[in-house]
Design a protein around this motif. Structure first.
Motif, PDB file in Angstrom:
ATOM      1  N   MET A  13      -9.992  44.651  50.104  1.00 18.23           N
ATOM      2  CA  MET A  13      -9.087  44.735  51.226  1.00 18.23           C
ATOM      3  C   MET A  13      -7.864  45.551  50.795  1.00 18.23           C
ATOM      4  SD  MET A  13      -7.254  41.708  53.491  1.00 18.23           S
ATOM      5  CE  MET A  13      -8.098  40.462  52.629  1.00 18.23           C
ATOM      6  N   ASN A  14      -7.503  46.507  51.598  1.00 20.44           N
ATOM      7  CA  ASN A  14      -6.388  47.393  51.288  1.00 20.44           C
ATOM      8  C   ASN A  14      -5.201  47.046  52.199  1.00 20.44           C
ATOM      9  OD1 ASN A  14      -4.904  49.395  50.146  1.00 20.44           O
ATOM     10  ND2 ASN A  14      -5.979  51.076  51.172  1.00 20.44           N
ATOM     11  N   ILE A  15      -4.318  46.196  51.695  1.00 13.65           N
ATOM     12  CA  ILE A  15      -3.154  45.759  52.469  1.00 13.65           C
ATOM     13  C   ILE A  15      -2.033  46.773  52.253  1.00 13.65           C
ATOM     14  CG2 ILE A  15      -1.467  43.908  52.805  1.00 13.65           C
ATOM     15  CD1 ILE A  15      -3.607  41.980  51.669  1.00 13.65           C
ATOM     16  N   PRO A  16      -1.412  47.260  53.326  1.00 13.77           N
ATOM     17  CA  PRO A  16      -0.318  48.226  53.170  1.00 13.77           C
ATOM     18  C   PRO A  16       0.822  47.654  52.321  1.00 13.77           C
ATOM     19  CG  PRO A  16      -1.013  48.088  55.470  1.00 13.77           C
ATOM     20  CD  PRO A  16      -1.710  46.981  54.736  1.00 13.77           C
ATOM     21  N   VAL A  17       1.443  48.517  51.545  1.00 18.02           N
ATOM     22  CA  VAL A  17       2.517  48.117  50.629  1.00 18.02           C
ATOM     23  C   VAL A  17       3.627  47.347  51.339  1.00 18.02           C
ATOM     24  CG1 VAL A  17       4.340  48.997  49.107  1.00 18.02           C
ATOM     25  CG2 VAL A  17       2.007  49.881  48.915  1.00 18.02           C
ATOM     26  N   PRO A  18       4.132  47.811  52.496  1.00 23.46           N
ATOM     27  CA  PRO A  18       5.200  47.041  53.142  1.00 23.46           C
ATOM     28  C   PRO A  18       4.763  45.628  53.545  1.00 23.46           C
ATOM     29  CG  PRO A  18       5.066  49.230  54.100  1.00 23.46           C
ATOM     30  CD  PRO A  18       3.873  49.075  53.211  1.00 23.46           C
ATOM     31  N   VAL A  19       3.537  45.485  54.011  1.00 25.62           N
ATOM     32  CA  VAL A  19       3.032  44.176  54.428  1.00 25.62           C
ATOM     33  C   VAL A  19       2.888  43.262  53.218  1.00 25.62           C
ATOM     34  CG1 VAL A  19       1.058  42.960  55.469  1.00 25.62           C
ATOM     35  CG2 VAL A  19       1.875  45.122  56.454  1.00 25.62           C
ATOM     36  N   MET A  20       2.327  43.779  52.139  1.00 29.95           N
ATOM     37  CA  MET A  20       2.151  42.990  50.916  1.00 29.95           C
ATOM     38  C   MET A  20       3.509  42.590  50.336  1.00 29.95           C
ATOM     39  SD  MET A  20       0.097  41.604  48.724  1.00 29.95           S
ATOM     40  CE  MET A  20      -1.487  42.379  48.696  1.00 29.95           C
ATOM     41  N   THR A  21       4.431  43.538  50.299  1.00 33.93           N
ATOM     42  CA  THR A  21       5.752  43.273  49.736  1.00 33.93           C
ATOM     43  C   THR A  21       6.490  42.213  50.535  1.00 33.93           C
ATOM     44  OG1 THR A  21       5.877  45.546  48.897  1.00 33.93           O
ATOM     45  CG2 THR A  21       7.956  44.342  49.109  1.00 33.93           C
ATOM     46  N   VAL A  22       6.560  42.391  51.830  1.00 31.07           N
ATOM     47  CA  VAL A  22       7.283  41.440  52.681  1.00 31.07           C
ATOM     48  C   VAL A  22       6.582  40.081  52.671  1.00 31.07           C
ATOM     49  CG1 VAL A  22       7.954  40.929  55.062  1.00 31.07           C
ATOM     50  CG2 VAL A  22       8.358  43.200  54.109  1.00 31.07           C
ATOM     51  N   GLY A  23       5.269  40.073  52.693  1.00 30.84           N
ATOM     52  CA  GLY A  23       4.530  38.807  52.657  1.00 30.84           C
ATOM     53  C   GLY A  23       4.796  38.016  51.392  1.00 30.84           C
ATOM     54  N   LEU A  24       4.744  38.697  50.244  1.00 27.81           N
ATOM     55  CA  LEU A  24       5.019  38.022  48.974  1.00 27.81           C
ATOM     56  C   LEU A  24       6.472  37.566  48.890  1.00 27.81           C
ATOM     57  CD1 LEU A  24       2.982  40.250  46.483  1.00 27.81           C
ATOM     58  CD2 LEU A  24       2.507  37.867  47.113  1.00 27.81           C
ATOM     59  N   LEU A  25       7.392  38.387  49.375  1.00 26.79           N
ATOM     60  CA  LEU A  25       8.800  37.996  49.365  1.00 26.79           C
ATOM     61  C   LEU A  25       9.041  36.804  50.284  1.00 26.79           C
ATOM     62  CD1 LEU A  25      10.665  41.430  49.260  1.00 26.79           C
ATOM     63  CD2 LEU A  25      10.519  39.714  47.438  1.00 26.79           C
ATOM     64  N   LEU A  26       8.360  36.767  51.404  1.00 27.58           N
ATOM     65  CA  LEU A  26       8.495  35.635  52.315  1.00 27.58           C
ATOM     66  C   LEU A  26       8.023  34.345  51.640  1.00 27.58           C
ATOM     67  CD1 LEU A  26       9.091  34.498  55.160  1.00 27.58           C
ATOM     68  CD2 LEU A  26       6.749  35.106  55.760  1.00 27.58           C
ATOM     69  N   LEU A  27       6.844  34.393  51.038  1.00 28.70           N
ATOM     70  CA  LEU A  27       6.326  33.209  50.350  1.00 28.70           C
ATOM     71  C   LEU A  27       7.223  32.808  49.184  1.00 28.70           C
ATOM     72  CD1 LEU A  27       2.510  34.052  50.325  1.00 28.70           C
ATOM     73  CD2 LEU A  27       3.664  32.293  51.688  1.00 28.70           C
ATOM     74  N   SER A  28       7.694  33.782  48.426  1.00 32.83           N
ATOM     75  CA  SER A  28       8.559  33.451  47.285  1.00 32.83           C
ATOM     76  C   SER A  28       9.848  32.801  47.745  1.00 32.83           C
ATOM     77  CB  SER A  28       8.850  34.694  46.431  1.00 32.83           C
ATOM     78  OG  SER A  28       9.798  35.540  47.037  1.00 32.83           O
TER      79      SER A  28
END
Length: 115
Positions: free
Chosen positions: A1-16
């Protein structure tokens, strides 16, 4: 699965930030707990925060500048904290909090605006 960088970044930051908020403020509901227990518990929770936050910044840097990553993190942090304080700590957000947060959102817009 190729998740766009902005989506991955914001998603991980949200969880963190969810972990960070509980590490920093979750103990406020349990003021009778001994401080050493609270500190050790917070460190344990913060470990998960770092396991998400560090990859988020690694993944996002290059697409976003360091200043933009920090801005995203702060905006997410305020959003998560607002929800946390209302629903977990049962504190109300007053009009001055909302105005202050709005000014921070304006500051985020200034940082991301192409000048």
């Amino acid at each position: 699965m190729n998740i766009p960088v902005p989506v991955m970044t914001v998603g991980l930051l949200l969880l963190s930030n969810v972990f960070m908020t509980f590490a920093w403020y979750g103990h406020l509901r349990y003021k009778s707990l001994a401080l050493p227990i609270v500190i050790l518990s917070s460190w344990g929770i913060a470990l998960f925060e770092y396991m998400l936050q560090v990859p988020a910044n690694r993944i996002g840097h290059g697409y976003f500048s360091a200043a933009e990553l920090k801005t995203i993190q702060e905006l997410i942090s305020l959003t998560v904290f607002s929800v946390f304080s209302v629903f977990y700590l049962h504190e109300s957000l007053r009009w001055n909090h909302l105005v202050g947060f709005g000014l921070i959102v304006l500051a985020c817009w200034v940082i991301f605006k192409e000048w």
